[in-house]
Design a protein around this motif. Sequence first.
Motif, PDB file in Angstrom:
ATOM      1  N   ALA A  93      76.108  -4.047 -65.941  1.00  0.00           N
ATOM      2  CA  ALA A  93      76.199  -5.502 -66.081  1.00  0.00           C
ATOM      3  C   ALA A  93      74.938  -6.222 -65.621  1.00  0.00           C
ATOM      4  O   ALA A  93      74.546  -7.223 -66.229  1.00  0.00           O
ATOM      5  CB  ALA A  93      77.413  -6.028 -65.308  1.00  0.00           C
ATOM      6  N   ASN A  94      74.300  -5.740 -64.526  1.00  0.00           N
ATOM      7  CA  ASN A  94      73.103  -6.456 -64.062  1.00  0.00           C
ATOM      8  C   ASN A  94      71.960  -5.538 -63.624  1.00  0.00           C
ATOM      9  O   ASN A  94      71.005  -6.003 -63.018  1.00  0.00           O
ATOM     10  CB  ASN A  94      73.454  -7.449 -62.944  1.00  0.00           C
ATOM     11  N   GLY A  95      72.046  -4.267 -63.940  1.00  0.00           N
ATOM     12  CA  GLY A  95      70.983  -3.323 -63.572  1.00  0.00           C
ATOM     13  C   GLY A  95      71.307  -2.563 -62.298  1.00  0.00           C
ATOM     14  O   GLY A  95      70.948  -1.407 -62.154  1.00  0.00           O
ATOM     15  N   GLY A  96      71.966  -3.258 -61.366  1.00  0.00           N
ATOM     16  CA  GLY A  96      72.453  -2.608 -60.152  1.00  0.00           C
ATOM     17  C   GLY A  96      71.351  -1.977 -59.313  1.00  0.00           C
ATOM     18  O   GLY A  96      70.216  -2.462 -59.275  1.00  0.00           O
ATOM     19  N   LEU A  97      71.687  -0.881 -58.651  1.00  0.00           N
ATOM     20  CA  LEU A  97      70.738  -0.230 -57.742  1.00  0.00           C
ATOM     21  C   LEU A  97      69.434   0.190 -58.432  1.00  0.00           C
ATOM     22  O   LEU A  97      68.354  -0.096 -57.917  1.00  0.00           O
ATOM     23  CB  LEU A  97      71.412   0.971 -57.054  1.00  0.00           C
ATOM     24  N   ALA A  99      67.863  -1.090 -60.721  1.00  0.00           N
ATOM     25  CA  ALA A  99      67.034  -2.261 -61.018  1.00  0.00           C
ATOM     26  C   ALA A  99      66.337  -2.813 -59.782  1.00  0.00           C
ATOM     27  O   ALA A  99      65.526  -3.736 -59.891  1.00  0.00           O
ATOM     28  CB  ALA A  99      67.893  -3.356 -61.668  1.00  0.00           C
ATOM     29  N   GLN A 100      66.636  -2.252 -58.624  1.00  0.00           N
ATOM     30  CA  GLN A 100      65.948  -2.710 -57.417  1.00  0.00           C
ATOM     31  C   GLN A 100      64.463  -2.329 -57.440  1.00  0.00           C
ATOM     32  O   GLN A 100      63.695  -2.761 -56.589  1.00  0.00           O
ATOM     33  CB  GLN A 100      66.635  -2.161 -56.146  1.00  0.00           C
ATOM     34  N   ASN A 102      62.670  -3.159 -60.024  1.00  0.00           N
ATOM     35  CA  ASN A 102      62.104  -3.981 -61.093  1.00  0.00           C
ATOM     36  C   ASN A 102      60.937  -4.872 -60.683  1.00  0.00           C
ATOM     37  O   ASN A 102      60.155  -5.277 -61.528  1.00  0.00           O
ATOM     38  CB  ASN A 102      63.196  -4.838 -61.740  1.00  0.00           C
ATOM     39  N   HIS A 103      60.833  -5.207 -59.395  1.00  0.00           N
ATOM     40  CA  HIS A 103      59.707  -6.042 -59.004  1.00  0.00           C
ATOM     41  C   HIS A 103      58.481  -5.211 -58.638  1.00  0.00           C
ATOM     42  O   HIS A 103      57.463  -5.748 -58.238  1.00  0.00           O
ATOM     43  CB  HIS A 103      60.110  -6.965 -57.842  1.00  0.00           C
ATOM     44  N   VAL A 138      64.333  -1.731 -65.442  1.00  0.00           N
ATOM     45  CA  VAL A 138      65.706  -1.343 -65.758  1.00  0.00           C
ATOM     46  C   VAL A 138      66.422  -2.584 -66.301  1.00  0.00           C
ATOM     47  O   VAL A 138      66.265  -3.682 -65.752  1.00  0.00           O
ATOM     48  CB  VAL A 138      66.425  -0.820 -64.496  1.00  0.00           C
ATOM     49  N   HIS A 139      67.181  -2.409 -67.369  1.00  0.00           N
ATOM     50  CA  HIS A 139      67.868  -3.553 -67.974  1.00  0.00           C
ATOM     51  C   HIS A 139      69.375  -3.342 -68.015  1.00  0.00           C
ATOM     52  O   HIS A 139      69.831  -2.218 -68.231  1.00  0.00           O
ATOM     53  CB  HIS A 139      67.374  -3.769 -69.411  1.00  0.00           C
ATOM     54  N   PRO A 140      70.150  -4.424 -67.861  1.00  0.00           N
ATOM     55  CA  PRO A 140      71.584  -4.322 -68.136  1.00  0.00           C
ATOM     56  C   PRO A 140      71.779  -4.057 -69.628  1.00  0.00           C
ATOM     57  O   PRO A 140      70.905  -4.428 -70.433  1.00  0.00           O
ATOM     58  CB  PRO A 140      72.125  -5.708 -67.774  1.00  0.00           C
ATOM     59  N   CYS A 154      81.346  -2.015 -58.073  1.00  0.00           N
ATOM     60  CA  CYS A 154      80.425  -0.924 -57.718  1.00  0.00           C
ATOM     61  C   CYS A 154      81.131   0.067 -56.825  1.00  0.00           C
ATOM     62  O   CYS A 154      80.893   0.113 -55.645  1.00  0.00           O
ATOM     63  CB  CYS A 154      79.163  -1.472 -57.037  1.00  0.00           C
ATOM     64  N   ASP A 184      81.137  -5.762 -55.720  1.00  0.00           N
ATOM     65  CA  ASP A 184      80.648  -4.713 -54.818  1.00  0.00           C
ATOM     66  C   ASP A 184      81.541  -3.486 -54.862  1.00  0.00           C
ATOM     67  O   ASP A 184      82.455  -3.410 -55.666  1.00  0.00           O
ATOM     68  CB  ASP A 184      80.537  -5.263 -53.383  1.00  0.00           C
TER      69      ASP A 184
END
Lengths: 184, 244
Positions: A93-97, A99-100, A102-103, A138-140, A154, A184
């Motif tokens: 749904a939002n990339g989750g772990l 996606a951490q 991504n920055h 990482v993308h949802p 999660c 969560d």
Amino acid sequence: MNAQAVKPKVRIATTSLAGCFGCHMSFLDIDERILPLLDVVEFDRSPLTDIKRCGPCDVGIVEGGVCNAENVHVLREFRNNCKILVAIGACAANGGLPAQRNHLDLRDILEEVYQTDPGVGHGGIPNDPELPLPLNQVHPIHEVVKVDYFLPGCPPPADAIWKFLTDLIAGRTPHLGHGLIHYD
Amino acid sequence: MSDVFNIDGREVPFTPGQTVMQAALTAGVFIPHLCYHPEFKPHGSCKLCTVKVNGQPASSCTLPAAAGMEVESNTPEILDKRKMLLQMLLVEGNHFCPSCEKSGHCKLQALGYELEVMTPHFNQFYPNRPVDASHHDVLLDFNRCILCELCIRASAEVDKKNVFALSGRGITKHLIVNAESGRLADTDFALADKAAQVCPVGVILPKRVGFAVPIGQRRFDAAPISAHVDEFVPVAPARQGERQ
């Protein structure tokens, strides 16, 4: 044979992309309810069947976000074959772990992990042609294909997965309500 | 009794000077909100409390109640707009609930559950917002900031310290710390400050607490945020007088 006996089973495919299989484990936490479920559904491609390619299905359930090229291929295979596509869990749904990261710059991460970090081997960044290429971010999954339903959590609790599936199979719009919706 | 208005067909009494939000909460009618806080002057920035008054959209936290108003709050149209506001907040920051100590106590999350936000819907921004762990007792995780300005207001109005501020414009607007270094450790901020207590999300967190409250016993686990309406009721002017 009565009409009920020949009613075709709902065909479901499941996969874990950039996920941890935790959503699949949570699904298995429906415990003995899997037996009545198997009276009305059958599984296509899934870690539970070990079928490698997704055929035509009624429902596709996707855990995890999209972090590499293979994830994109599998996700498109699911979308092309499944009438209803469901994103299960925080990562889808939002990339989750995953996606951490991504920055951070992808090359910097790979260099730190495989070359400069003293705690890991110094074998260099893996480049075997069989390895899928990582994406810059990482993308949802809804940023890549159309998604029909989202089941957050999660992982989502087994009761939420059960409520969602039984609603869907019965032809109702799935509705979770307080206590079953979790981020969560 | 003339000091009455209507929310979704229900009569709500008010005392002159009360806002629509204050009167509604006092009457037990929950209106979703993030930047409103019962102890602070209304701010009107998050827009989550938007209602329709006689057909016109308005922020219920800043709008003075008036006799005979016809207020729409829980209509599909308004709920849809509030849901979209939440989704925009969710993609603008990095709201990774599984790793957040505020999870279960967070108003943004609780409102997501209340309004049944099943997906962030929009494309994620994934902004780069480094945390500030410099302070001995408090962690600042800017990834979760929703710009409600409650910490800014609390620090300026109650603590008289002016520790926080907003900087930048539009999409680059962000929370900053008023110190030359920009670090919380270089301010006179303290754990006992009001500003340390008011964050509706997980930006300002006391250190060495962690996930102390088990899942199932957290603030919004047992009942949805709309059932916590008592906690948001403003102190009535008459009662304020009694206390002094």
